[in-house]
Design a protein around this motif. Structure first.
Motif, PDB file in Angstrom:
ATOM      1  N   ALA A  82      41.447  -7.877 -12.424  1.00 18.29           N
ATOM      2  CA  ALA A  82      42.152  -8.280 -11.208  1.00 18.29           C
ATOM      3  C   ALA A  82      41.048  -8.742 -10.303  1.00 18.29           C
ATOM      4  N   PHE A  83      41.385  -9.629  -9.476  1.00 17.84           N
ATOM      5  CA  PHE A  83      40.261 -10.197  -8.350  1.00 17.84           C
ATOM      6  C   PHE A  83      41.099  -9.988  -7.038  1.00 17.84           C
ATOM      7  N   CYS A  84      40.586  -9.521  -6.212  1.00 16.12           N
ATOM      8  CA  CYS A  84      40.959  -9.063  -4.843  1.00 16.12           C
ATOM      9  C   CYS A  84      39.837  -9.413  -3.480  1.00 16.12           C
ATOM     10  N   ASP A  85      40.465  -9.676  -2.232  1.00 13.90           N
ATOM     11  CA  ASP A  85      39.444  -9.768  -1.385  1.00 13.90           C
ATOM     12  C   ASP A  85      39.979  -9.087  -0.056  1.00 13.90           C
ATOM     13  N   GLY A  86      39.185  -8.617   1.017  1.00 15.36           N
ATOM     14  CA  GLY A  86      39.652  -7.810   1.845  1.00 15.36           C
ATOM     15  C   GLY A  86      38.796  -7.530   3.184  1.00 15.36           C
ATOM     16  N   GLU A  87      39.289  -6.838   3.867  1.00 18.87           N
ATOM     17  CA  GLU A  87      38.276  -6.782   5.353  1.00 18.87           C
ATOM     18  C   GLU A  87      38.529  -5.613   6.109  1.00 18.87           C
ATOM     19  N   ALA A  88      37.583  -5.366   6.949  1.00 19.93           N
ATOM     20  CA  ALA A  88      37.726  -4.070   7.716  1.00 19.93           C
ATOM     21  C   ALA A  88      37.643  -4.662   9.231  1.00 19.93           C
ATOM     22  N   LYS A  89      38.619  -3.759  10.048  1.00 18.50           N
ATOM     23  CA  LYS A  89      38.738  -4.113  11.471  1.00 18.50           C
ATOM     24  C   LYS A  89      38.812  -3.309  12.309  1.00 18.50           C
ATOM     25  N   ASP A  90      37.994  -3.293  13.451  1.00 16.72           N
ATOM     26  CA  ASP A  90      37.767  -2.223  14.322  1.00 16.72           C
ATOM     27  C   ASP A  90      39.211  -2.259  15.236  1.00 16.72           C
ATOM     28  N   ALA A  91      39.160  -1.272  16.033  1.00 14.53           N
ATOM     29  CA  ALA A  91      40.373  -1.035  16.950  1.00 14.53           C
ATOM     30  C   ALA A  91      41.060  -2.221  17.749  1.00 14.53           C
ATOM     31  N   SER A  92      39.806  -3.022  18.063  1.00 13.62           N
ATOM     32  CA  SER A  92      40.287  -4.158  18.822  1.00 13.62           C
ATOM     33  C   SER A  92      40.644  -5.502  18.187  1.00 13.62           C
ATOM     34  N   GLY A  93      40.847  -5.463  16.590  1.00 16.41           N
ATOM     35  CA  GLY A  93      41.291  -6.135  15.878  1.00 16.41           C
ATOM     36  C   GLY A  93      40.048  -7.264  15.269  1.00 16.41           C
TER      37      GLY A  93
ATOM     38  N   ALA B  66      43.745  -4.963   1.883  1.00 17.83           N
ATOM     39  CA  ALA B  66      43.025  -5.985   0.636  1.00 17.83           C
ATOM     40  C   ALA B  66      44.327  -6.498   0.120  1.00 17.83           C
ATOM     41  N   ARG B  67      43.857  -7.780  -0.443  1.00 14.71           N
ATOM     42  CA  ARG B  67      44.828  -8.641  -0.959  1.00 14.71           C
ATOM     43  C   ARG B  67      44.486  -8.765  -2.460  1.00 14.71           C
ATOM     44  N   LEU B  68      45.534  -8.888  -3.364  1.00 14.24           N
ATOM     45  CA  LEU B  68      45.461  -9.436  -4.494  1.00 14.24           C
ATOM     46  C   LEU B  68      45.177 -10.902  -4.649  1.00 14.24           C
ATOM     47  N   ILE B  69      44.338 -11.366  -5.306  1.00 15.65           N
ATOM     48  CA  ILE B  69      43.986 -12.919  -5.093  1.00 15.65           C
ATOM     49  C   ILE B  69      44.785 -13.411  -6.650  1.00 15.65           C
ATOM     50  N   ARG B  70      44.246 -12.637  -7.739  1.00 17.47           N
ATOM     51  CA  ARG B  70      44.947 -12.802  -9.121  1.00 17.47           C
ATOM     52  C   ARG B  70      44.700 -11.660  -9.826  1.00 17.47           C
TER      53      ARG B  70
ATOM     54  N   CYS C 216      33.458  -6.444   8.679  1.00 16.99           N
ATOM     55  CA  CYS C 216      33.166  -6.469   7.186  1.00 16.99           C
ATOM     56  C   CYS C 216      34.267  -7.110   6.347  1.00 16.99           C
ATOM     57  N   VAL C 217      33.777  -7.903   5.539  1.00 15.45           N
ATOM     58  CA  VAL C 217      34.788  -8.474   4.297  1.00 15.45           C
ATOM     59  C   VAL C 217      33.941  -8.126   2.922  1.00 15.45           C
ATOM     60  N   ALA C 218      34.901  -8.212   1.744  1.00 11.14           N
ATOM     61  CA  ALA C 218      34.366  -7.974   0.750  1.00 11.14           C
ATOM     62  C   ALA C 218      35.446  -8.830  -0.424  1.00 11.14           C
ATOM     63  N   ARG C 219      34.897  -9.094  -1.545  1.00 11.66           N
ATOM     64  CA  ARG C 219      35.510  -9.663  -2.697  1.00 11.66           C
ATOM     65  C   ARG C 219      34.953  -8.856  -3.893  1.00 11.66           C
ATOM     66  N   ALA C 220      35.983  -8.741  -4.771  1.00 11.73           N
ATOM     67  CA  ALA C 220      35.790  -7.815  -5.950  1.00 11.73           C
ATOM     68  C   ALA C 220      36.552  -7.906  -7.097  1.00 11.73           C
ATOM     69  N   ALA C 221      35.836  -7.718  -8.431  1.00 12.76           N
ATOM     70  CA  ALA C 221      36.931  -7.902  -9.639  1.00 12.76           C
ATOM     71  C   ALA C 221      36.869  -6.398 -10.251  1.00 12.76           C
ATOM     72  N   PHE C 222      37.964  -6.272 -10.835  1.00 10.86           N
ATOM     73  CA  PHE C 222      38.102  -5.077 -11.327  1.00 10.86           C
ATOM     74  C   PHE C 222      38.582  -5.139 -12.916  1.00 10.86           C
ATOM     75  N   LYS C 223      38.295  -4.412 -13.522  1.00 10.61           N
ATOM     76  CA  LYS C 223      39.169  -4.043 -14.939  1.00 10.61           C
ATOM     77  C   LYS C 223      40.163  -2.915 -14.777  1.00 10.61           C
ATOM     78  N   LEU C 224      41.214  -3.527 -15.473  1.00 13.97           N
ATOM     79  CA  LEU C 224      42.462  -2.721 -15.243  1.00 13.97           C
ATOM     80  C   LEU C 224      42.434  -1.728 -16.607  1.00 13.97           C
ATOM     81  N   VAL C 225      42.689  -0.474 -16.193  1.00 11.98           N
ATOM     82  CA  VAL C 225      42.688   0.526 -17.412  1.00 11.98           C
ATOM     83  C   VAL C 225      43.944   1.351 -17.375  1.00 11.98           C
TER      84      VAL C 225
END
Length: 146
Positions: free
Chosen positions: A115-126, A105-109, A130-139
């Motif tokens: 905070a806004f992030c995106d990320g991915e899941a990879k199998d053993a072959s690379g 997962a990487r921070l976008i901003r 699955c991909v995802a994007r999320a927004a989080f409230k920082l506390v």
């Protein structure tokens, strides 16, 4: 890809996930790999306890691990001081996921409170399964978080 477990925040038996404890991640068998400013990596070993009726890793498992890994990128600037609350998350399943998986997962901003992030899941072959994007409230950590 780096496979050595390198927590950015001190990992302890009671706070193994980059300085926090997440019982669900322990139950799933998730392993923290690496955290640095704006980046988080985790690994999910293969297990017959987290699959669906077809033998693929269950979509709910993928979403939960992506949520945790994305949240790690969101709080990577201060992992012992900042927690997060998921505000929104979208997930796209690209292929059946089998065997050991790695998540990145990487921070976008990051602003003062969100905070806004995106990320991915990879199998053993690379292959990206699955991909995802999320927004989080920082506390503040004392207020809880993922």
């Amino acid at each position: 890809m780096d496979t050595q477990i390198i927590p950015a925040a001190p990992g302890t038996p009671d706070r193994p996930y980059f300085g926090i404890d997440v019982p669900l991640m322990r139950l799933l068998g998730l392993q923290p790999m690496h955290m640095e400013e704006g980046l988080c990596r985790t690994r999910l070993p293969a297990s017959d306890r987290i699959v669906n009726s077809r033998g693929d890793v269950h979509g709910g498992t993928l979403m939960a691990v992506l949520d945790f890994t994305l949240s790690g990128a969101a709080r990577s600037h201060a992992p012992l001081d900042v927690g997060v609350i998921t505000i929104d998350m979208s997930t796209h399943f690209l292929a059946g996921a089998r065997g050991e998986l790695t998540f990145e997962a990487r921070l976008i901003r990051r602003g003062a409170k969100i905070a806004f992030c995106d990320g991915e899941a990879k199998d053993a072959s690379g292959n990206v399964v699955c991909v995802a994007r999320a927004a989080f409230k920082l506390v503040p950590m004392s207020s809880g978080g993922n």
